[in-house]
Design an enzyme around this catalytic site. Structure first.
Site, short mmCIF file in Angstrom:
data_model
loop_
_atom_site.label_atom_id
_atom_site.label_comp_id
_atom_site.label_asym_id
_atom_site.label_seq_id
_atom_site.Cartn_x
_atom_site.Cartn_y
_atom_site.Cartn_z
N SER A 1 0.85 -1.18 0.00
CA SER A 1 0.00 0.00 0.00
C SER A 1 0.89 1.23 0.00
O SER A 1 2.04 1.17 0.44
CB SER A 1 -0.87 0.01 1.26
OG SER A 1 -1.54 1.24 1.41
N TYR B 1 -2.01 -0.07 10.80
CA TYR B 1 -2.09 -0.56 9.42
C TYR B 1 -0.83 -0.16 8.65
O TYR B 1 -0.21 -0.99 7.98
CB TYR B 1 -3.35 0.00 8.74
CG TYR B 1 -3.44 -0.35 7.27
CD1 TYR B 1 -3.82 -1.64 6.88
CD2 TYR B 1 -3.16 0.59 6.29
CE1 TYR B 1 -3.91 -1.96 5.53
CE2 TYR B 1 -3.25 0.27 4.95
CZ TYR B 1 -3.62 -1.01 4.57
OH TYR B 1 -3.70 -1.33 3.24
#
Length: 161
Positions: free
Chosen positions: A55, A68
């Site tokens: 990501s 995260y």
């Protein structure tokens, strides 16, 4: 291709330890388990290619996504370590770091309002990549000759900052 993850969103101060553990188990251990499963096969055949979906959160920390982001930084470090360790075994690695992609990831957000806001953002014209866009990138990376290695790719919608 390691492509699994969850993204619960909350400030660290909310102390969501169960969510943290789930993210570590899926986002980090899932990648490690996938690598562990294929390395012996790749060693025997004398080559291989390991891909992982990461990501842009593996490059930048965002509010309410610290844990995260930490898992995504970890995936980036793990794949780079595997690249360095396995170069001698002709095993390539590719890290794909997308921005916003229209997927089921929003379902792992425990706050319904936050999840809805994310989905609403996708529906703005051209504001999210499609899963097919990432699949096309995977096909391109694995289709290259064995002497070519794309180590990291950042991919985002053209309108994303």
């Amino acid at each position: 291709v390691n492509n699994a993850g969850i993204m619960p969103m909350a400030a660290v101060s909310e102390d969501n330890r169960d969510e943290w553990q789930q993210m570590l188990n899926i986002n980090v251990m899932g990648v490690l388990n996938g690598i562990s499963a294929v390395l012996p096969i790749m060693h025997r055949q004398g080559y291989g290619h390991i891909l992982a979906t990461d990501s842009l959160a593996g490059y930048k920390v965002y509010p309410n996504l610290a844990v995260y982001c930490g898992t995504k930084f970890a995936v980036r470090a793990i794949l780079e370590g595997v690249r360095q360790e396995e170069i001698k075994n002709k095993i390539r690695t590719t890290l794909i770091a997308p921005g916003m992609v229209e997927t089921e990831l929003y379902k792992s957000i425990s706050d319904p309002k936050t999840a809805k806001n994310l989905v609403d953002t996708w529906h703005e014209e051209n504001h999210a990549l499609k899963a097919e866009d990432i699949a096309d990138l995977v096909v391109y990376a694995i289709g290259l000759p064995n002497y070519v290695s794309i180590n990291e790719v950042k991919i985002r919608p053209s309108v994303e900052l």
